[in-house]
Scaffold this active site. Structure first.
Site: not given
Ligand code: GLY
Length: 311
Positions: A166, A194, A196-197, A217-218, A220
């Site tokens: 990210t 889907r 994420g965060d 990042t990581g 999510g």
């Molecule tokens: N951190 C980005 C995701 O999990 O999509």
């Protein structure tokens, strides 16, 4: 004036600083920096060239937050537009809403005049196909769109090594205003739809001039479960230093129970313009540049271990 970014933001940080030096807003700086990362075909975690979902479709997520007004805009699972950060900014500035997803986000992008583009590069398509073919019978791969048991394949094929990228940008402008932006193609080979965060305000992105800003990042799903970016800002509101607030948020992530725990990386800025980076992996870096620096500095993130577990 300062810009802080995840290290893959190196292709955009000088442009973001240029915007600030010319008197631009933190929101404009964050958008300008992220657009260059979104356009980079060598970054398989963001924008054009991003890894696709399990069906081979590139679905992008982004959000932006203005720390002066606490206004936000976000888009999720948008297909066919390379610059979701700009669509997110348009959501924030043109609509009474804060988030659009899927077809509605694409429709809005068309209305706003954004250019449609095929985002799947030959390199990303090749890596996607090779990974799926490792486990899937040829017939299943050939009929993926009709396959009704994608859930099982997502669990098998998702590669935690390709699941985490990210880009994060945080800027503070000449007026002291802070903005935070995040953009991603999400997990490689994810289930269609889907999120994420990244588009979830409070999970992967939060900014409030009074205290500071944070972005993730990581994996999510972890930041959603722990409300990580908002927690960091709230911990600063409660009186913690930037380092204490980020450490506490990492401890919250470590306390997550259950399955599917992988990695997390944070960048953050306090209201006085001091940057920080944290990671659950040793020796990970982040970058920052103030308006009077000729080049960005790459700094090592503070390591806070989180034990990974999958099934
Ligand atoms: N951190 C980005 C995701 O999990 O999509």
């Amino acid at each position: 004036m300062i810009v802080v970014a995840s290290t893959n933001g190196s292709v955009g940080i000088q442009e973001a600083v240029r915007v600030l030096r010319e008197g631009g807003t933190a929101v404009a700086a964050v958008e300008a920096g992220i657009r260059l990362v979104e356009a980079n075909p060598d970054d398989h975690t963001v924008g054009y060239g991003g890894y696709p979902n399990i069906l081979g479709e590139v679905e992008l997520d982004a959000s932006i937050m203005n720390g002066r007004t606490l206004e936000t805009g976000a888009v999720g699972a948008v297909k066919g537009y390379a610059h979701p950060i700009s669509i997110a900014r348009a959501v924030m500035e043109r609509l009474p809403h804060v988030m659009l997803v899927g077809d509605g986000a694409a429709r809005f992008a068309t209305e706003m005049g954004f250019t449609q583009q095929d985002l799947l590069t030959e390199e990303a398509r090749h890596i996607w196909a090779a990974r799926l073919k490792q486990d899937m019978p040829a017939e299943t791969f050939a009929n993926l769109a009709q396959e009704i048991t994608l859930a099982d394949w997502v669990r098998l094929a998702t590669d935690p090594e390709r699941a985490k990228g990210t880009v994060n940008f945080i800027a503070q402008d000449m007026h002291g205003d802070i903005a935070c932006g995040v953009s991603t193609s999400g997990w490689a080979w994810k289930y269609p739809g889907r999120l994420g965060d990244t588009p979830i305000i409070g999970a992967g992105n939060y900014a409030d001039n009074r205290y500071g800003a944070a972005a993730c990042t990581g994996m999510g799903e972890m930041a959603i479960r722990a409300a990580t970016a908002h927690s960091i800002v709230i911990y600063m509101k409660m009186g913690m230093s930037l380092a204490e607030a980020c450490t506490e948020a990492m401890v919250d992530l470590r306390a997550l129970n259950g399955r599917f725990i992988s990695v997390m990386h944070l960048i953050a800025l306090d209201k006085d313009g001091s940057p920080a980076g944290f990671s659950s992996i040793r020796n990970k870096t982040y970058i920052y540049q103030t308006a009077d620096m000729a080049e960005p500095v790459e700094a090592v993130r503070t390591f806070v271990p989180i034990a990974a577990r999958w099934g």
